[in-house]
Design a protein around this motif. Structure first.
Motif, short mmCIF file in Angstrom:
data_model
loop_
_atom_site.label_atom_id
_atom_site.label_comp_id
_atom_site.label_asym_id
_atom_site.label_seq_id
_atom_site.Cartn_x
_atom_site.Cartn_y
_atom_site.Cartn_z
N LEU A 153 0.83 -1.20 0.00
CA LEU A 153 0.00 0.00 0.00
C LEU A 153 0.87 1.26 0.00
N GLN A 188 0.93 4.19 -2.85
CA GLN A 188 0.72 5.62 -2.58
C GLN A 188 1.87 6.46 -3.11
N GLU A 189 3.10 5.92 -3.06
CA GLU A 189 4.24 6.63 -3.66
C GLU A 189 4.05 6.78 -5.17
N ILE A 202 1.22 6.99 -6.73
CA ILE A 202 0.22 8.04 -6.96
C ILE A 202 0.91 9.40 -6.91
N GLU A 203 1.72 9.61 -5.87
CA GLU A 203 2.46 10.88 -5.74
C GLU A 203 3.33 11.14 -6.97
N VAL A 219 -7.05 1.92 -4.90
CA VAL A 219 -6.08 2.16 -3.81
C VAL A 219 -6.79 2.80 -2.61
N GLN A 220 -7.75 3.68 -2.88
CA GLN A 220 -8.50 4.30 -1.77
C GLN A 220 -9.30 3.25 -1.00
N GLN A 277 -6.83 1.25 1.06
CA GLN A 277 -6.43 2.01 2.25
C GLN A 277 -7.52 1.95 3.32
N TYR A 314 -11.83 10.73 -0.61
CA TYR A 314 -10.90 11.68 0.02
C TYR A 314 -11.55 12.35 1.23
#
Lengths: 179, 179
Positions: free
Chosen positions: A151, A155-156, A158-159, A172-173, A176, B174
């Motif tokens: 995970l 997230q990396e 996505i950044e 991914v949301q 999480q 979000y």
């Protein structure tokens, strides 16, 4: 349905391999008419495929509309081989990822871009996935590489803008939220 | 870029008001060629618009491609009036919702459907929104109604299938993560 538009005419502008394009004339609620450009799509399935050690499968591939390589969850449109969208999910999990699972659970359904397209995405969750013994062939114009990410790694990405599409962001949301 | 496809030809099949449709011929990594149907879109902005009492603005409208009424976050494509995508966000927050804010913060950027379209969505967060004093006119083919929902109410509308598009699902995810 006070806002409903009424379809007056529908012109097929293009019939393609993946999409069709229609131009509708509609009657608006105020009685006037308007044009609506509509991309018709058969619908698609995507899979949140999780290994027993909590890594998710991502597919690295070139996306010509974006002119870049992306990481996305395995996905594909419903085609003539599929009796329904869940069958498309099972097929893509095998074809693109080389994995199978005990079961697929529907996680979410959503429209990709409701202003101009009817594409509906069905997102399935597969846990404790296992490599398949008999792998299906990829489409002959598909080139891809698999990645198993934690995970935090996802997230990396996505950044970094490598995970950059709506269905994968949604996946991914959800991941999480369940972690 | 070992997976990169090389564009050989590009044929404009349709030039429309919202989208264009192109048919590309590309060279694949193995040297063969393939066709790619690509919907070109100018890009769009969407806004997570939160009131001081933690309700979010949703727009109820008819979506002709889906043949249903949806609830979505305020959004719209970049048009000739907009110097950039943030300007489109400010304009849509006023036009569609009748609100303004002290600032807009970019929350996420994503492609709606990277297999066949280049539409990129920029999702902004606006907190402590205030009604505008001078409201811009809606497009003359737009009919909509505003709803101010709590997070729990928004999640109910996801369950009910009324909130059913990717950008709005991402916005609610979000919102949930920041609550």
């Amino acid at each position: 349905m006070e806002f409903a538009e009424k379809r007056l005419t529908n012109q097929r502008l293009y019939h393609g391999a993946v999409i069709d394009l229609d131009l509708e004339t509609v009657a608006l609620p105020n009685g006037k008419t308007a044009k609506r450009e509509i991309v018709r799509h058969p619908g698609a399935a995507a899979i949140m495929a999780l290994t027993a050690d909590q890594r998710m499968i991502f597919v690295e591939q070139w996306r010509e509309p974006l002119q870049q390589v992306t990481l996305e969850v395995p996905a594909g449109k419903i085609d003539a081989r599929d009796v329904d969208v869940e069958a498309a999910a099972w097929r893509e999990l095998n074809e693109e990822a080389g994995y199978t699972a005990d079961k697929l659970t529907l996680q979410a359904r959503f429209y990709s871009s409701p202003g101009f397209a009817d594409e509906r995405m069905s997102l399935y969750l597969a846990t404790d996935i296992q490599p398949v013994t008999k792998r299906l062939a990829l489409d002959d114009d598909e080139f891809l590489r698999l990645h198993l990410l934690t995970l935090a790694q996802a997230q990396e990405q996505i950044e970094a803008g490598v995970i950059c599409d709506a269905k994968t962001l949604i996946a991914v949301q959800y991941w999480q939220a369940m972690s």
